[in-house]
Motif scaffolding. Structure first.
Motif, short mmCIF file in Angstrom:
data_model
loop_
_atom_site.label_atom_id
_atom_site.label_comp_id
_atom_site.label_asym_id
_atom_site.label_seq_id
_atom_site.Cartn_x
_atom_site.Cartn_y
_atom_site.Cartn_z
N GLU A 149 0.84 -1.20 0.00
CA GLU A 149 0.00 0.00 0.00
C GLU A 149 0.88 1.25 0.00
O GLU A 149 1.89 1.30 0.69
CB GLU A 149 -0.87 0.05 1.25
CG GLU A 149 -1.84 -1.09 1.37
CD GLU A 149 -2.49 -1.14 2.74
OE1 GLU A 149 -3.71 -1.34 2.79
OE2 GLU A 149 -1.79 -0.99 3.75
N THR A 150 0.45 2.24 -0.75
CA THR A 150 1.11 3.54 -0.69
C THR A 150 0.52 4.34 0.48
O THR A 150 -0.47 3.92 1.09
CB THR A 150 0.86 4.35 -1.98
OG1 THR A 150 -0.54 4.67 -2.05
CG2 THR A 150 1.28 3.59 -3.22
N PHE A 151 1.12 5.48 0.77
CA PHE A 151 0.57 6.32 1.83
C PHE A 151 -0.86 6.74 1.52
O PHE A 151 -1.68 6.93 2.41
CB PHE A 151 1.46 7.55 2.09
CG PHE A 151 1.20 8.70 1.16
CD1 PHE A 151 0.39 9.75 1.56
CD2 PHE A 151 1.74 8.73 -0.12
CE1 PHE A 151 0.13 10.81 0.71
CE2 PHE A 151 1.49 9.78 -0.97
CZ PHE A 151 0.69 10.83 -0.55
N LEU A 152 -1.19 6.84 0.24
CA LEU A 152 -2.52 7.27 -0.14
C LEU A 152 -3.57 6.21 0.23
O LEU A 152 -4.67 6.56 0.66
CB LEU A 152 -2.56 7.56 -1.65
CG LEU A 152 -3.71 8.40 -2.16
CD1 LEU A 152 -3.87 9.70 -1.38
CD2 LEU A 152 -3.52 8.71 -3.64
N HIS A 153 -3.22 4.95 0.12
CA HIS A 153 -4.12 3.89 0.59
C HIS A 153 -4.40 4.10 2.08
O HIS A 153 -5.53 3.93 2.54
CB HIS A 153 -3.48 2.51 0.44
CG HIS A 153 -3.44 1.96 -0.94
ND1 HIS A 153 -2.39 2.22 -1.80
CD2 HIS A 153 -4.28 1.13 -1.60
CE1 HIS A 153 -2.60 1.57 -2.93
NE2 HIS A 153 -3.74 0.91 -2.84
#
Length: 90
Positions: free
Chosen positions: A24-28
């Motif tokens: 997961e990216t920080f946006l997730h």
């Protein structure tokens, strides 16, 4: 979390392309904590577009951040009271 805090970290070298052990990216992850306003989401997305963020990054379940966003209750995403949302949708 607000855009100023996120922008501070980005401006100070946070790797927007980093992923966790679930891919997961920080946006997730920030989608689990509502931003203070819808405008914050839009401004953040515009910033990420300008930084060539990979919006197609999929987590270990094959979901992009948009999948995660759409799984959230609308009132949480928009940061508004459920009763207010009900009146808007009437």
């Amino acid at each position: 979390m607000n855009l100023i805090g996120i922008r501070y970290h980005i401006d100070n070298g946070a790797d927007i392309h980093a992923v966790n052990t679930y891919n997961e990216t920080f946006l997730h992850m920030i989608l689990h904590v509502p931003l203070s306003a819808t405008e914050d989401y839009l401004a953040l997305l515009e910033l990420l577009v300008s930084l060539d963020f990979s919006f197609k990054q999929r987590d270990c379940h094959g979901r992009t951040f948009l999948h995660t966003l759409l799984e959230q209750p609308l009132e949480k995403v928009l940061g508004i009271d459920g009763e207010v949302l009900s009146r808007i949708l009437e």
